[in-house]
Design a protein around this motif. Structure first.
Motif, mmCIF file in Angstrom:
data_model
loop_
_atom_site.group_PDB
_atom_site.id
_atom_site.type_symbol
_atom_site.label_atom_id
_atom_site.label_comp_id
_atom_site.label_asym_id
_atom_site.label_seq_id
_atom_site.Cartn_x
_atom_site.Cartn_y
_atom_site.Cartn_z
ATOM 1 N N PHE A 122 5.855 -62.389 -26.598
ATOM 2 C CA PHE A 122 6.252 -62.709 -25.563
ATOM 3 C C PHE A 122 5.199 -63.048 -24.398
ATOM 4 C CE2 PHE A 122 7.674 -60.871 -21.323
ATOM 5 C CZ PHE A 122 8.746 -61.726 -20.974
ATOM 6 N N ASP A 123 4.137 -62.398 -24.495
ATOM 7 C CA ASP A 123 2.937 -62.776 -23.488
ATOM 8 C C ASP A 123 2.621 -64.283 -23.652
ATOM 9 O OD1 ASP A 123 0.467 -61.845 -21.793
ATOM 10 O OD2 ASP A 123 -0.320 -62.730 -23.565
ATOM 11 N N ARG A 124 2.545 -64.610 -24.911
ATOM 12 C CA ARG A 124 2.079 -66.025 -25.169
ATOM 13 C C ARG A 124 3.236 -67.191 -24.558
ATOM 14 N NH1 ARG A 124 -2.059 -66.850 -24.102
ATOM 15 N NH2 ARG A 124 -1.699 -64.940 -22.789
ATOM 16 N N TYR A 125 4.428 -66.741 -24.662
ATOM 17 C CA TYR A 125 5.521 -67.567 -24.358
ATOM 18 C C TYR A 125 5.294 -67.678 -22.578
ATOM 19 C CZ TYR A 125 10.256 -67.951 -22.118
ATOM 20 O OH TYR A 125 11.406 -68.487 -21.221
ATOM 21 N N ILE A 126 5.255 -66.575 -22.172
ATOM 22 C CA ILE A 126 5.251 -66.597 -20.681
ATOM 23 C C ILE A 126 4.018 -67.496 -20.167
ATOM 24 C CG2 ILE A 126 4.738 -65.273 -18.375
ATOM 25 C CD1 ILE A 126 7.491 -64.928 -19.725
ATOM 26 N N ALA A 127 2.661 -67.287 -20.699
ATOM 27 C CA ALA A 127 1.439 -67.736 -20.551
ATOM 28 C C ALA A 127 1.526 -69.413 -20.847
ATOM 29 C CB ALA A 127 0.311 -67.479 -21.468
ATOM 30 N N SER A 219 10.141 -66.759 -28.747
ATOM 31 C CA SER A 219 8.786 -67.051 -28.195
ATOM 32 C C SER A 219 8.380 -68.457 -28.805
ATOM 33 C CB SER A 219 7.827 -65.860 -28.114
ATOM 34 O OG SER A 219 8.432 -64.834 -27.564
ATOM 35 N N TYR A 220 8.299 -68.425 -30.026
ATOM 36 C CA TYR A 220 7.119 -69.560 -30.807
ATOM 37 C C TYR A 220 8.059 -70.782 -30.829
ATOM 38 C CZ TYR A 220 3.881 -65.750 -32.078
ATOM 39 O OH TYR A 220 3.086 -64.759 -32.259
ATOM 40 N N ILE A 221 9.314 -70.598 -30.853
ATOM 41 C CA ILE A 221 10.333 -72.044 -30.646
ATOM 42 C C ILE A 221 10.161 -72.557 -29.439
ATOM 43 C CG2 ILE A 221 12.735 -72.856 -30.516
ATOM 44 C CD1 ILE A 221 13.443 -70.820 -32.891
ATOM 45 N N GLN A 222 10.131 -71.666 -28.296
ATOM 46 C CA GLN A 222 10.040 -72.054 -26.852
ATOM 47 C C GLN A 222 8.490 -72.702 -26.627
ATOM 48 O OE1 GLN A 222 12.401 -72.466 -24.293
ATOM 49 N NE2 GLN A 222 13.744 -71.592 -26.217
ATOM 50 N N ILE A 223 7.514 -72.251 -27.303
ATOM 51 C CA ILE A 223 6.008 -72.744 -27.361
ATOM 52 C C ILE A 223 6.052 -73.743 -28.062
ATOM 53 C CG2 ILE A 223 3.867 -72.061 -28.284
ATOM 54 C CD1 ILE A 223 4.302 -69.408 -27.592
ATOM 55 N N LEU A 224 6.736 -74.167 -29.122
ATOM 56 C CA LEU A 224 6.784 -75.237 -29.905
ATOM 57 C C LEU A 224 7.480 -76.475 -29.258
ATOM 58 C CD1 LEU A 224 6.129 -76.790 -32.540
ATOM 59 C CD2 LEU A 224 8.389 -76.027 -33.479
ATOM 60 N N THR A 226 7.393 -76.535 -25.972
ATOM 61 C CA THR A 226 6.355 -76.874 -24.937
ATOM 62 C C THR A 226 5.376 -77.802 -25.206
ATOM 63 O OG1 THR A 226 6.944 -74.865 -23.715
ATOM 64 C CG2 THR A 226 5.064 -75.943 -23.106
ATOM 65 N N CYS A 227 5.017 -77.539 -26.498
ATOM 66 C CA CYS A 227 3.891 -78.442 -26.947
ATOM 67 C C CYS A 227 4.291 -79.807 -27.398
ATOM 68 C CB CYS A 227 3.306 -77.683 -28.524
ATOM 69 S SG CYS A 227 2.530 -76.227 -28.127
ATOM 70 N N VAL A 228 5.474 -80.193 -27.785
ATOM 71 C CA VAL A 228 6.154 -81.204 -28.299
ATOM 72 C C VAL A 228 6.173 -82.262 -26.965
ATOM 73 C CG1 VAL A 228 7.942 -82.610 -29.054
ATOM 74 C CG2 VAL A 228 7.248 -80.698 -30.114
ATOM 75 N N PHE A 229 6.648 -81.478 -25.928
ATOM 76 C CA PHE A 229 6.900 -82.046 -24.643
ATOM 77 C C PHE A 229 5.771 -82.267 -23.846
ATOM 78 C CE2 PHE A 229 11.610 -80.985 -26.000
ATOM 79 C CZ PHE A 229 11.987 -82.165 -26.139
ATOM 80 N N ASN A 230 4.583 -81.550 -23.951
ATOM 81 C CA ASN A 230 3.643 -81.726 -23.186
ATOM 82 C C ASN A 230 2.645 -82.571 -23.615
ATOM 83 O OD1 ASN A 230 1.341 -81.096 -21.706
ATOM 84 N ND2 ASN A 230 1.786 -78.853 -21.440
ATOM 85 N N SER A 233 -3.167 -83.244 -24.944
ATOM 86 C CA SER A 233 -3.377 -82.416 -25.980
ATOM 87 C C SER A 233 -4.145 -81.216 -26.252
ATOM 88 C CB SER A 233 -4.207 -83.477 -26.698
ATOM 89 O OG SER A 233 -5.459 -83.866 -25.758
ATOM 90 N N ASN A 234 -4.932 -81.086 -24.844
ATOM 91 C CA ASN A 234 -5.443 -79.551 -24.828
ATOM 92 C C ASN A 234 -4.682 -78.662 -24.814
ATOM 93 O OD1 ASN A 234 -4.938 -80.558 -22.228
ATOM 94 N ND2 ASN A 234 -6.487 -79.472 -21.313
ATOM 95 N N ALA A 235 -3.595 -78.894 -24.061
ATOM 96 C CA ALA A 235 -2.661 -77.680 -23.962
ATOM 97 C C ALA A 235 -2.181 -77.414 -25.177
ATOM 98 C CB ALA A 235 -1.446 -78.283 -22.795
ATOM 99 N N LYS A 236 -1.795 -78.504 -26.041
ATOM 100 C CA LYS A 236 -1.403 -78.119 -27.481
ATOM 101 C C LYS A 236 -2.296 -77.299 -28.208
ATOM 102 C CE LYS A 236 1.388 -82.523 -27.588
ATOM 103 N NZ LYS A 236 1.713 -83.683 -28.276
ATOM 104 N N THR A 237 -3.539 -77.985 -28.235
ATOM 105 C CA THR A 237 -4.484 -77.127 -29.053
ATOM 106 C C THR A 237 -4.582 -75.652 -28.608
ATOM 107 O OG1 THR A 237 -5.623 -79.194 -29.288
ATOM 108 C CG2 THR A 237 -6.972 -77.197 -29.728
ATOM 109 N N LYS A 238 -4.689 -75.494 -27.304
ATOM 110 C CA LYS A 238 -4.730 -74.087 -26.860
ATOM 111 C C LYS A 238 -3.595 -73.213 -27.401
ATOM 112 C CE LYS A 238 -4.938 -71.252 -22.587
ATOM 113 N NZ LYS A 238 -5.049 -71.388 -20.992
ATOM 114 N N ALA A 239 -2.382 -73.776 -27.309
ATOM 115 C CA ALA A 239 -1.240 -73.045 -27.738
ATOM 116 C C ALA A 239 -1.232 -72.639 -29.035
ATOM 117 C CB ALA A 239 -0.063 -73.866 -27.348
#
Length: 316
Positions: A122-127, A219-224, A226-230, A233-239
């Motif tokens: 959940f923390d990673r989802y918010i971040a 959380s991880y679906i939302q993160i995924l 976010t990575c797809v639509f972001n 590339s550095n944001a994707k790597t960090k995620a």
């Protein structure tokens, strides 16, 4: 066999199952086991101390992560040293209140692992999905509330489990495993109806799994997404780097747990193998978690190298 005797007086000194180990292998197994235990203790303590002392790690993510090595230390310390001591001393006895305490803490460890991993997800989802609002949402009060909810729910569920177990009258004195658990303690009963205990045990297992898996999947679906639509590339790597460690730990925990349940359902699995699989859930994560988080979490790795560099410079 002791487990089949019903009409004997219950004793607070219980007999406990043992591994079938050749005499020549006793001390090598003990030494290897102690080295594994010491590695786990030292590496988990290192992460705890890094989070506590390094200002760079004084962030909501690491306040939540702090619970994981603490939980690992409790899990492995409550179970493993006593198993090793029994291997050497060959006493194979345990005091009943100590057995209940061990079982309670081991169940707390298993539930705590699931709830803490859900809190971290959940923390990673918010971040990652709400980065601009992260510090406004994950305030010290929110973090404390998340941790209180995780540990409070775990404690309440396990407490009721053991209160239900405590009402059962006991006639047997043999623990059918190398460590104590709710099931092992129920097997000491005088053949009473334990349907309520079994139903509640299944309920809390399902509740913990459904709630924690749902939180992590969301959380991880939302993160995924976010990575797809972001497009950065550095944001994707960090995620990916941030979440990979947590996903690995969760999958390992679930795999070992499932393997343990399956091994107990097949009578043709050797007793030694079944008991070894049983202790793996309390042994594997406390050993590999510090390695996974040390390697995959950049901030912890940098903080550790910073401390080592300071120590080296102070010695020269």
């Amino acid at each position: 066999m002791e487990s089949n005797v019903l009409n004997q007086t219950f004793s607070f000194e219980l007999k406990i199952a043992s591994f079938d180990i050749p005499p020549s292998a006793v001390y090598p197994i003990f030494i290897i086991g102690m080295l594994i235990y010491l590695f786990s203790v030292l590496s988990n303590l290192t992460i705890l101390l890094l989070i506590a002392t390094q200002k760079s790690l004084h962030k909501p993510m690491f306040y939540i992560l702090f619970s994981l090595p603490l939980n690992d230390l409790i899990g492995i310390t409550v179970m493993f040293p006593r198993v090793l001591i029994d291997i050497v001393t060959k006493r194979y006895t345990v005091y009943y209140p100590t057995c209940v305490l061990q079982g309670f803490l081991l169940h707390m460890f298993a539930g705590g692992t699931l709830f803490v991993l859900a809190a971290m997800a959940f923390d990673r989802y918010i971040a990652i999905c709400k980065p601009l609002r992260y510090h406004a949402i994950m305030t010290p009060v929110t973090v404390a509330g998340i941790l209180a909810l995780a540990w409070g729910t775990d404690f309440a569920l396990i407490l009721v489990l053991f209160l239900l177990q405590a009402r059962v009258r006991r006639c047997r004195i043999f623990i059918l495993n190398v460590f104590c658990s709710n099931v092992a303690l129920l097997n000491l009963s005088c053949g009473e109806d334990t349907t309520i205990n079994n139903i509640y045990g299944l309920f809390i297992t399902a509740f913990m799994q459904i709630v924690t898996i749902a939180v992590q999947l969301f959380s991880y679906i939302q993160i995924l997404l976010t990575c797809v639509f972001n497009k950065q590339s550095n944001a994707k790597t960090k995620a990916v780097n941030t979440c990979l460690a947590q996903i690995m730990v969760f999958l390992i925990f679930e795999f070992i747990g499932m393997f343990g349940i399956l091994s107990s359902r097949f009578p043709n699995v050797p007793t030694n193998a079944r008991m070894v699989i049983g202790i793996m859930i309390y042994l594997v994560l406390p050993v590999i978690n510090p390695i996974i988080y040390g390697m995959k979490t950049k901030d912890i790795r940098i903080a550790f190298l910073h401390v080592v560099k300071i120590k080296k410079s102070s010695l020269t």
